[in-house]
Design an enzyme around this catalytic site. Structure first.
Site, mmCIF file in Angstrom:
data_model
loop_
_atom_site.group_PDB
_atom_site.id
_atom_site.type_symbol
_atom_site.label_atom_id
_atom_site.label_comp_id
_atom_site.label_asym_id
_atom_site.label_seq_id
_atom_site.Cartn_x
_atom_site.Cartn_y
_atom_site.Cartn_z
ATOM 1 N N LEU A 1 26.452 126.995 64.796
ATOM 2 C CA LEU A 1 25.386 126.252 64.108
ATOM 3 C C LEU A 1 24.150 127.129 63.917
ATOM 4 C CD1 LEU A 1 25.766 122.698 65.743
ATOM 5 C CD2 LEU A 1 26.700 123.511 63.563
ATOM 6 N N ASP B 1 29.724 130.432 70.256
ATOM 7 C CA ASP B 1 29.648 131.702 69.538
ATOM 8 C C ASP B 1 30.987 132.425 69.597
ATOM 9 O OD1 ASP B 1 28.945 134.456 68.898
ATOM 10 O OD2 ASP B 1 26.870 133.820 69.234
ATOM 11 N N THR C 1 36.435 138.834 51.780
ATOM 12 C CA THR C 1 35.807 138.746 50.467
ATOM 13 C C THR C 1 36.255 139.873 49.552
ATOM 14 O OG1 THR C 1 33.649 138.962 49.383
ATOM 15 C CG2 THR C 1 33.851 139.993 51.524
ATOM 16 N N ASP C 2 36.167 139.623 48.242
ATOM 17 C CA ASP C 2 36.470 140.692 47.278
ATOM 18 C C ASP C 2 35.406 141.784 47.298
ATOM 19 O OD1 ASP C 2 34.389 139.272 46.059
ATOM 20 O OD2 ASP C 2 35.460 138.904 44.184
ATOM 21 N N GLU C 3 34.261 141.513 47.928
ATOM 22 C CA GLU C 3 33.177 142.503 47.926
ATOM 23 C C GLU C 3 33.530 143.765 48.700
ATOM 24 O OE1 GLU C 3 29.276 141.080 48.708
ATOM 25 O OE2 GLU C 3 29.628 139.189 47.679
ATOM 26 N N TYR D 1 26.252 143.452 54.206
ATOM 27 C CA TYR D 1 27.213 142.347 54.355
ATOM 28 C C TYR D 1 28.634 142.806 54.076
ATOM 29 C CZ TYR D 1 30.122 138.460 52.795
ATOM 30 O OH TYR D 1 31.177 137.606 52.608
ATOM 31 N N LYS E 1 32.089 143.114 56.463
ATOM 32 C CA LYS E 1 33.352 142.404 56.191
ATOM 33 C C LYS E 1 34.500 143.414 56.071
ATOM 34 C CE LYS E 1 34.014 138.589 55.667
ATOM 35 N NZ LYS E 1 34.285 137.460 56.622
ATOM 36 N N ASN F 1 33.929 134.691 44.490
ATOM 37 C CA ASN F 1 32.790 133.786 44.735
ATOM 38 C C ASN F 1 33.185 132.318 44.668
ATOM 39 O OD1 ASN F 1 31.445 136.349 43.973
ATOM 40 N ND2 ASN F 1 29.602 135.082 44.097
ATOM 41 N N GLN G 1 19.811 127.411 42.110
ATOM 42 C CA GLN G 1 19.275 127.081 40.785
ATOM 43 C C GLN G 1 19.326 125.568 40.530
ATOM 44 O OE1 GLN G 1 17.882 129.662 40.273
ATOM 45 N NE2 GLN G 1 19.257 131.220 41.141
ATOM 46 N N ASP H 1 15.475 142.736 40.934
ATOM 47 C CA ASP H 1 16.914 142.852 41.169
ATOM 48 C C ASP H 1 17.196 143.067 42.658
ATOM 49 O OD1 ASP H 1 19.556 142.865 40.523
ATOM 50 O OD2 ASP H 1 19.543 144.752 39.428
HETATM 51 P P1 NAD Z 1 28.351 130.148 55.520
HETATM 52 O O1 NAD Z 1 27.230 131.095 55.777
HETATM 53 O O2 NAD Z 1 28.108 128.933 54.691
HETATM 54 O O3 NAD Z 1 28.970 129.643 56.914
HETATM 55 C C1 NAD Z 1 29.165 130.483 58.005
HETATM 56 C C2 NAD Z 1 29.380 129.609 59.252
HETATM 57 O O4 NAD Z 1 29.638 130.492 60.362
HETATM 58 C C3 NAD Z 1 28.170 128.754 59.628
HETATM 59 O O5 NAD Z 1 28.589 127.445 59.935
HETATM 60 C C4 NAD Z 1 27.620 129.447 60.865
HETATM 61 O O6 NAD Z 1 26.946 128.558 61.762
HETATM 62 C C5 NAD Z 1 28.870 130.056 61.474
HETATM 63 N N1 NAD Z 1 28.572 131.218 62.324
HETATM 64 C C6 NAD Z 1 27.779 132.277 62.015
HETATM 65 N N2 NAD Z 1 27.733 133.127 63.062
HETATM 66 C C7 NAD Z 1 28.534 132.607 64.030
HETATM 67 C C8 NAD Z 1 28.896 133.034 65.324
HETATM 68 N N3 NAD Z 1 28.435 134.187 65.856
HETATM 69 N N4 NAD Z 1 29.748 132.257 66.043
HETATM 70 C C9 NAD Z 1 30.220 131.090 65.532
HETATM 71 N N5 NAD Z 1 29.881 130.629 64.307
HETATM 72 C C10 NAD Z 1 29.052 131.381 63.572
HETATM 73 O O7 NAD Z 1 29.505 131.052 54.891
HETATM 74 P P2 NAD Z 1 30.595 130.688 53.789
HETATM 75 O O8 NAD Z 1 30.033 130.970 52.455
HETATM 76 O O9 NAD Z 1 31.182 129.381 54.104
HETATM 77 O O10 NAD Z 1 31.683 131.831 54.093
HETATM 78 C C11 NAD Z 1 32.718 131.615 55.036
HETATM 79 C C12 NAD Z 1 33.609 132.838 55.088
HETATM 80 O O11 NAD Z 1 34.178 133.076 53.809
HETATM 81 C C13 NAD Z 1 32.888 134.132 55.467
HETATM 82 O O12 NAD Z 1 33.728 134.887 56.305
HETATM 83 C C14 NAD Z 1 32.676 134.834 54.141
HETATM 84 O O13 NAD Z 1 32.627 136.243 54.310
HETATM 85 C C15 NAD Z 1 33.919 134.415 53.396
HETATM 86 N N6 NAD Z 1 33.813 134.384 51.935
HETATM 87 C C16 NAD Z 1 32.793 133.690 51.333
HETATM 88 C C17 NAD Z 1 32.741 133.623 49.934
HETATM 89 C C18 NAD Z 1 31.661 132.830 49.231
HETATM 90 O O14 NAD Z 1 31.633 132.810 48.005
HETATM 91 N N7 NAD Z 1 30.762 132.148 49.938
HETATM 92 C C19 NAD Z 1 33.713 134.281 49.169
HETATM 93 C C20 NAD Z 1 34.729 134.995 49.821
HETATM 94 C C21 NAD Z 1 34.764 135.023 51.205
HETATM 95 O O1 TDX Z 2 18.521 133.505 43.002
HETATM 96 C C1 TDX Z 2 19.478 134.241 42.718
HETATM 97 N N1 TDX Z 2 19.530 134.829 41.492
HETATM 98 C C2 TDX Z 2 20.535 135.642 41.103
HETATM 99 O O2 TDX Z 2 20.531 136.153 39.963
HETATM 100 C C3 TDX Z 2 20.548 134.499 43.649
HETATM 101 C C4 TDX Z 2 20.521 133.868 45.017
HETATM 102 C C5 TDX Z 2 21.591 135.307 43.235
HETATM 103 N N2 TDX Z 2 21.587 135.883 42.011
HETATM 104 C C6 TDX Z 2 22.743 136.691 41.585
HETATM 105 C C7 TDX Z 2 23.215 137.738 42.562
HETATM 106 C C8 TDX Z 2 24.717 137.777 42.302
HETATM 107 O O3 TDX Z 2 24.992 138.642 41.200
HETATM 108 O O4 TDX Z 2 23.828 135.770 41.461
HETATM 109 C C9 TDX Z 2 25.075 136.358 41.894
HETATM 110 C C10 TDX Z 2 25.652 135.528 43.035
HETATM 111 O O5 TDX Z 2 24.806 135.678 44.159
HETATM 112 P P1 TDX Z 2 25.149 135.040 45.589
HETATM 113 O O6 TDX Z 2 25.302 133.575 45.453
HETATM 114 O O7 TDX Z 2 24.141 135.565 46.560
HETATM 115 O O8 TDX Z 2 26.613 135.617 45.861
HETATM 116 P P2 TDX Z 2 27.210 137.122 46.030
HETATM 117 O O9 TDX Z 2 26.175 138.081 46.448
HETATM 118 O O10 TDX Z 2 28.007 137.410 44.794
HETATM 119 O O11 TDX Z 2 28.199 136.880 47.280
HETATM 120 C C11 TDX Z 2 28.966 135.660 47.395
HETATM 121 O O12 TDX Z 2 30.318 135.870 47.017
HETATM 122 C C12 TDX Z 2 31.083 136.685 47.852
HETATM 123 C C13 TDX Z 2 28.916 135.125 48.825
HETATM 124 O O13 TDX Z 2 27.560 134.911 49.205
HETATM 125 C C14 TDX Z 2 29.615 136.056 49.780
HETATM 126 O O14 TDX Z 2 29.652 135.490 51.074
HETATM 127 C C15 TDX Z 2 31.017 136.269 49.298
HETATM 128 O O15 TDX Z 2 31.657 137.229 50.097
#
Ligand code: NAD
Ligand code: TDX
Length: 339
Positions: free
Chosen positions: A42, A65, A128-130, A155, A159, A184, A199, A277
């Protein structure tokens, strides 16, 4: 396709975050014989509310944790598989302060792998694809499982490190592991620091949306429910030791996504601000999901982005109480960064 693996008790780390909580709901709704234990620290990104509605007999919640080895020793004997979502997940935060990313994403994954090794628990690692870095806008290529790792941000480099640990623990110690690298995600319960919900909530609050750089960066969007079904397919039918890329052919430029949000919320197409940026900003991500589709027969359900976005806008409108209390602080943090 590998012979079906049928877990009965799964540990979902990070299950109070965006994708982890959507996955917990998906499992409870679609896999009636499976019990879920959520382990979540949390942090600012985790919210117990995200799990509301899940019946008590289907889920246990452990507030803790993933770096806490004695706690893992208590939990792991009770589960057959771990699906590891817990992470620090936001690129902009990793640029401002990378330390928690190294701790949770690298050390935390290491602790979970050690527990999986000790207790003989199967491991699915959500990545992630990143990790593959970025592609040029005019490059016809997409990422595949063979693309070399070339992460750009703190980040994505943590990963990538965690993926490497999983591969090593599989090869050296025989941990039964699979890895997925997804593009994403969008959908309900996403923290409002991220692009799409930031947004949407800006428009609701009367703040002009903020677009980084020239707005031409491309992301490959997938609905979080499709990510959940893909992770389940890989856990239960994927081959141990393999990596699968998850994507739903959703490439879109940021400015196109923003225009769709503005249009969907009744605003003019130029009613937003260009802002500083992101340093090291990846240009384009694109997933080739052929392996996942051919080998496991997986298909996304949410193929209409406009419809998925409209549902997401409606969700943030209807759940203002879920995000309102953190909006001011999120925007103050961005403003201090010139974003
Ligand atoms: P998020 O930030 O919304 O959630 C992360 C969760 O992990 C939170 O509930 C947080 O409390 C918990 N957490 C953080 N540190 C912790 C710790 N030390 N111990 C236990 N719990 C902990 O993230 P998300 O966007 O839901 O992403 C989840 C997973 O998917 C991540 O591994 C991320 O790399 C991967 N991922 C995300 C995206 C995306 O678009 N968001 C895309 C591809 C992969
Ligand atoms: O206010 C904004 N304006 C803007 O132009 C924000 C917050 C982002 N952006 C741009 C940055 C990126 O090109 O939008 C795109 C998406 O940004 P994020 O939502 O921060 O995502 P990104 O950095 O692409 O990473 C996300 O996808 C891969 C997740 O946060 C990661 O956890 C995942 O691994």
């Amino acid at each position: 396709m590998a012979e079906a693996y049928e877990p009965e008790n799964i540990l979902v780390t990070g299950g109070a975050g965006f994708i982890g909580s959507n996955f917990a709901h998906w499992v409870v709704e679609n896999q009636p014989g499976v019990h879920v234990t959520v382990l979540d620290a949390l942090t600012y990104a985790g919210n117990r509310e995200n799990l509301a509605g899940i019946p008590q007999d289907r889920m246990d919640f452990v507030h803790g944790d993933i770096c806490d080895a004695p706690l893992l020793d208590e939990i792991f004997p009770k589960v057959d598989a771990v699906v590891h979502f817990a992470a620090e997940s936001h690129n902009d935060n990793s640029i401002a302060d990378p330390a928690p990313f190294v701790r949770t994403n690298v050390e935390g994954t290491y602790c979970l792998l050690e527990a999986a090794r000790k207790h003989g628990v199967r491991f699915h690692h959500v990545s992630t694809d990143e990790v593959y870095g970025d592609l040029a806008l005019d490059d016809p290529a997409r990422f595949t499982e063979e693309t070399p790792y070339r992460p750009s941000s703190p980040y994505s480099s943590t990963k990538a490190s965690s993926d490497m640990l999983v591969r090593a623990w599989h090869r050296t110690y025989g941990v039964r592991a699979t890895i997925s690298n997804c593009s994403n995600n969008y959908g309900p319960y996403q923290h409002i620091e991220k692009f799409i919900p930031r947004q949407i909530t800006n428009v609701i609050c009367g703040i002009r949306p903020k677009l980084y750089g020239d707005g031409l960066n491309v992301r490959d969007w997938i609905h979080t429910e499709d990510h959940s079904s893909a992770v389940w397919a890989i856990l239960t039918h994927g081959r141990v030791g393999e990596t699968y890329l998850i994507g739903a052919d959703g490439e879109r430029s940021n400015i196109d996504v923003l225009h769709a949000i503005l249009e969907g919320m009744g605003k003019a197409a130029d009613d937003f601000d260009w802002v500083r940026d992101r340093p090291g900003h990846d240009r384009r991500y694109a997933i080739d999901p052929t392996k996942l589709r051919r080998e496991l027969g997986w298909q996304p359900k949410h193929t209409d982005f406009a419809e998925g976005l409209a549902q997401t806008i409606a969700w943030y409108r209807e759940n203002e109480a879920w995000w309102r209390s953190v909006k001011e602080a999120v925007e103050a943090k961005y403003a201090a960064q010139g974003q």
